[in-house]
Motif scaffolding. Structure first.
Motif, PDB file in Angstrom:
ATOM      1  N   SER A 173       7.110 -12.906  12.189  1.00 21.97           N
ATOM      2  CA  SER A 173       7.720 -13.894  11.300  1.00 21.97           C
ATOM      3  C   SER A 173       7.732 -13.433   9.850  1.00 21.97           C
ATOM      4  O   SER A 173       7.363 -14.161   8.931  1.00 21.97           O
ATOM      5  N   GLY A 174       8.120 -12.211   9.639  1.00 23.22           N
ATOM      6  CA  GLY A 174       8.223 -11.689   8.281  1.00 23.22           C
ATOM      7  C   GLY A 174       6.983 -10.947   7.849  1.00 23.22           C
ATOM      8  O   GLY A 174       5.925 -11.017   8.484  1.00 23.22           O
ATOM      9  N   LEU A 175       7.128 -10.193   6.766  1.00 19.51           N
ATOM     10  CA  LEU A 175       5.978  -9.494   6.197  1.00 19.51           C
ATOM     11  C   LEU A 175       5.407 -10.384   5.093  1.00 19.51           C
ATOM     12  O   LEU A 175       6.067 -10.638   4.093  1.00 19.51           O
ATOM     13  N   ALA A 176       4.195 -10.842   5.291  1.00 19.51           N
ATOM     14  CA  ALA A 176       3.655 -11.858   4.392  1.00 19.51           C
ATOM     15  C   ALA A 176       3.085 -11.275   3.106  1.00 19.51           C
ATOM     16  O   ALA A 176       3.127 -11.906   2.061  1.00 19.51           O
ATOM     17  N   TYR A 177       2.496 -10.085   3.189  1.00 18.77           N
ATOM     18  CA  TYR A 177       1.838  -9.587   1.980  1.00 18.77           C
ATOM     19  C   TYR A 177       1.781  -8.070   1.949  1.00 18.77           C
ATOM     20  O   TYR A 177       1.845  -7.405   2.986  1.00 18.77           O
ATOM     21  N   VAL A 178       1.656  -7.542   0.761  1.00 18.94           N
ATOM     22  CA  VAL A 178       1.305  -6.137   0.534  1.00 18.94           C
ATOM     23  C   VAL A 178       0.173  -6.127  -0.482  1.00 18.94           C
ATOM     24  O   VAL A 178       0.120  -6.977  -1.367  1.00 18.94           O
ATOM     25  N   CYS A 179      -0.721  -5.197  -0.343  1.00 16.63           N
ATOM     26  CA  CYS A 179      -1.825  -5.109  -1.298  1.00 16.63           C
ATOM     27  C   CYS A 179      -2.293  -3.657  -1.331  1.00 16.63           C
ATOM     28  O   CYS A 179      -2.861  -3.162  -0.347  1.00 16.63           O
ATOM     29  N   TYR A 180      -2.030  -2.985  -2.434  1.00 13.10           N
ATOM     30  CA  TYR A 180      -2.424  -1.576  -2.528  1.00 13.10           C
ATOM     31  C   TYR A 180      -3.934  -1.478  -2.766  1.00 13.10           C
ATOM     32  O   TYR A 180      -4.497  -2.218  -3.577  1.00 13.10           O
TER      33      TYR A 180
END
Lengths: 423, 419
Positions: free
Chosen positions: B328-335
């Protein structure tokens, strides 16, 4: 002329009670002692009635870092006129801050309880008795629950003679909140605390208390909304608490609940429904009434929810769409027994950008059992300022005092009040 | 056609475990590459869960908030605090962690701080003022649903923004008092005007990134990338929308961003931003030097969430551009600058995944029932991560995860760091 006579005939045929039942009158707004030490920051009002006076209590001052919030009190007469020139400092202290006051009247005194951070580490729950003349009996506060770790979210109710206090706490090595309750005599003596156990989980939080004329009832959250009966001496009556309302996941019911007891008829529970959300999984916003019988079981005639798209018969208020400006009842509520019926007050927000909530108003309705009588509610405070956090108490004779926070656009907050007449 | 090996080479060439695995101009959705792993009897020939054995021994403990505490807000020991809902998170170099939350039910927007000793205190909120002044009077309006929160080393301030208030505001301490001021934009007046920060206007600021030099990048609405630098606001790009995903020059690349917090995140240098391109089921990388966009990972089953090309169900691991999937989609990115990886995930994954060597791999949460059980246990092992978002990483490599079930959890490699 003919129409006037016809109207009079129709009115004469109605029972007297029906005539009196036709409106919930809202009085002028009163500001409750705004000259306290809180520098225009205050909140979380609560109120009780006894011996001809209302005692209003609230948090005076900022409760964040650098703040010195204290619990203050003020007496008002049946018309809402202030009887004190200055706020009464309930428990002066040099240290920490104080929050979430609750008050009840019994045995000739008011009992105020609150959560206190004076130890600088975690909350303890303290209390103090105040006479109807405004004198503080307990200059050294009563340690209602002051063990290690957090004891918070207090509540208090009275059977007319003594008090029952309840709170949530984490203890020992656990990180799980449990609800406890204890009798507290009008003489200030604490009884033994008992734990209210959830049938499927150890956890419980946010207890709210009512006296139904025979027993106390404590409603609390533990995934769902549960309630348990306690005798006047604080002894638990039920092996397991009763499920009042089952919970939803995610954006579902959050149970910001309040309760009020009525002699021999049971307890009214009012709670909020969903937050607005992007996907609508939580369903519509609503403020819900539930009547719990003397056995704690919800009235079997209350309609069952199934993601309804229209207002149900036990809903005080309803927000069915998420368009800009649409009303969305949500959050805090309060209720009282006026001697004949319940009166509930609640918050109604409005949808703003990105499914946010803004511009809270305070509404009220009389409730017959679990059925609201005033449509979508009567406006108690509905300006373009934020009015929120309602509390209510009754003189038992058709007059009630409703308190709420009034947030000005400059960020200052006052405690406002209005007299409601329910019959 | 790229291969898995090719992606690893590109990653290594970039000097990063996470690297641009695509980047051609106007490139459409990457084509599938061959599977390289042994071929177990699973769709796509790659196990649905690929555990990164090199990741170490990760544990999770409760950091702030307590799912059993109910809706009433409380302060004190952070792991006992109630009513903080699902906050946005920002980490400061001194070990303080800042949270911004709408609370759970009383709609009391707040900014909180958890100090290194684990004490949670209210710093701002509960008021209704949009003017500059004491934090106690301020209307905050930030939460995970759509707000930005970031710490600036340049002026030791916390910056925050929310679509409901069209400004980038700053929380700072002076003479022991917490104060709020509008750093850019007018909180009472929405718009798109660039220019001096005090006269520029914002529409619906949703997400913030602050570089080491103090430059602020703002995702304004779902499509404007704005920059605040040296007291001036400028618009870097107006993202194109479009169902098809296209890489290339920033002004030609397409995005399908949803309106939640943390949709842009800092990258491995001040010249890199990552984007959670939610409805493209993709993590995107913006190179601000070249002003180009590349896709770091995209869900194999984006076009057909039930099957996809390889019939892999939602939230499967594998090569980031060909086999990995998100639910259901990409909820987050966090480097993660310590592990030099990018944490990514979609809703309802019940585990933590990162991109290493061009693969989406599971780091923790994969043991049966590990994260579905009662969320009350601590430390570790049993958090309930219905929809956990990796929201921030501190200088010691500890990852802060927000969840709908009440608060913030902290994940760390217990061989690297003690809590």
């Amino acid at each position: 002329m003919t129409r006037t006579i016809a109207t009079l005939i129709v009115l004469a045929m109605l029972p007297l009670g029906a005539l009196a039942d036709n409106s919930l009158k809202v009085g002028d707004e009163i500001t409750v002692l705004a000259d306290g030490p809180g520098k225009d920051i205050r909140g979380t009002p609560h109120v009780a009635f006894g011996k001809g006076v209302y005692l209003a209590v609230w948090r005076e001052g900022w409760n964040g870092e650098g703040g010195t919030a204290r619990i203050c009190a003020a007496r008002l007469d049946r018309q809402g006129k202030a009887l004190d020139r200055k706020p009464i400092a309930v428990s002066p202290s040099k240290d920490g801050f104080q929050e979430l006051p609750r008050v009840a009247f019994g045995g000739g005194v008011f009992l105020v309880v609150w959560q206190d951070f004076r130890n600088g580490k975690d909350y303890d729950m303290l209390g103090a008795r105040i006479s109807p003349e405004g004198k503080i009996h307990d200059t050294e506060p009563i340690a209602v629950a002051a063990g290690p770790r957090t004891q918070s979210v207090p509540d208090v109710a009275s059977d007319g003679k003594d008090f029952l206090v309840a709170w949530q706490a984490v203890q020992g090595e656990e990180n799980v909140y449990r609800v406890s309750a204890a009798r507290l005599g009008a003489d200030g003596r604490m009884g033994t605390a008992v734990e209210i156990k959830s049938p499927w989980s150890k956890a419980g939080a946010c207890p709210r208390l009512a006296w139904d004329g025979v027993n106390y009832r404590v409603a609390f959250v533990s995934q769902s909304l549960l309630s348990a009966g306690l005798a006047a001496d604080g002894r638990p009556l039920d092996k397991d608490p009763v499920v009042t309302l089952r919970g939803n996941l995610g954006a579902g019911i959050r149970f910001a609940h309040s309760v009020a007891g009525s002699p021999g008829r049971g307890t009214l529970a009012v709670c909020t429904r969903s937050q607005p959300d992007y996907w609508g999984w939580g369903g519509p916003g609503a403020m819900i009434c539930l009547l719990l019988g003397m056995d704690g079981k919800p009235d079997a005639r209350i309609p069952k929810e199934d993601y309804p798209q229209s207002k149900l018969a036990n809903w005080l208020d309803f927000g069915k769409d998420q368009r800009e400006g649409s009303p969305w009842p949500y959050g805090q509520s309060a209720a009282a027994w006026d001697g004949k019926r319940f009166v509930a007050v609640w918050q109604r927000y409005h949808i703003s950008k990105t499914v946010g909530l803004s511009n809270s108003d305070v509404l009220a309705s009389r409730v017959d059992g679990w059925k609201p009588l005033d449509g979508a509610g009567v406006r108690v405070a509905a300006t373009d300022l934020e009015e929120k956090g309602p509390a209510i108490a009754s003189d038992g004779d058709g007059k009630l005092l409703c308190l709420y926070e009034k947030h000005d656009k400059d960020g200052s907050v006052s405690i406002a009040a209005r007299i409601l007449e329910s019959r | 056609m790229r291969t898995v090996l090719g992606m690893a080479v590109v990653s290594l060439a970039a000097g990063l475990a996470v690297g641009p695995a695509s980047g051609g101009e106007g490139k459409s959705k990457p084509a599938a590459g061959p599977a390289t792993a042994a071929a177990p009897a699973v769709p796509g020939g790659i196990p649905l869960i690929v555990v990164d054995e090199a990741a170490g021994d990760w544990v999770v403990d409760r950091f702030a908030g307590n799912s059993t505490a109910g809706y009433a807000f409380s302060q004190g020991p952070a792991s006992e605090a109630g009513g903080i809902g699902r906050p946005a998170v920002a980490v400061a170099p001194d070990g303080n962690v800042y949270l911004a939350t709408g609370g759970m039910s009383w709609v009391k927007e707040m900014i909180l701080r958890v100090s290194p000793d684990g004490t949670l205190r209210l710093l701002a909120g509960g008021g209704s003022s949009l003017a500059d002044g004491p934090a106690a009077r301020a209307k905050i309006a930030v939460d995970w649903r759509g707000g930005g929160l970031a710490w600036s080393k340049k002026d030791n301030s916390l910056y925050f923004a929310h679509p409901m208030v069209p400004a980038v505001r700053r929380l700072y301490q002076k003479d022991g008092q917490w104060l709020v001021e509008s750093a850019a934009g007018n909180p009472q007046k929405p718009g798109k005007d660039d220019g001096p920060a005090k006269t520029a206007l914002f529409g619906e600021p949703r997400s913030l990134v602050i570089t080491s030099a103090g430059t602020i990048y703002v995702l304004d609405g779902n499509n404007l990338l704005r920059k605040i630098e040296n007291g001036r606001v400028s618009t870097l790009a107006a993202f194109k929308g479009g169902r098809e995903i296209a890489d290339g020059p920033l002004d030609k690349a397409t995005f399908a961003i949803t309106n939640m917090s943390g949709q842009i995140a800092p990258g491995e240098s001040d010249d890199v931003l990552y984007v959670a391109d939610h409805w493209h089921f993709a993590a995107r990388r913006i190179d601000l030097k070249t002003m180009t966009v590349s896709t770091v990972t995209v869900s194999e089953n984006m076009d057909s969430p039930k099957t996809g090309k390889f019939g892999r169900p939602a939230h499967a691991d594998g090569p980031a551009l060909t086999h990995a999937t998100f639910n259901s989609g990409l909820a987050y990115v966090c480097y993660d600058p310590v592990h030099k990886t990018l944490w990514v995930g979609g809703p309802d994954e019940h585990r933590m995944r990162w991109i290493r060597d061009g693969w989406v791999k599971t780091v923790t949460g994969h043991e049966p029932g590990q994260w579905r059980a009662d969320g009350m246990a601590t430390p570790a092992g049993k958090p309930r991560f219905t929809w956990g978002n990796a929201a921030a990483v501190d200088p010691r490599g500890r990852v802060y995860i927000t969840t709908p079930d009440g608060g913030v959890w902290r994940a760390y490699n217990q061989k690297e760091v003690k809590p």
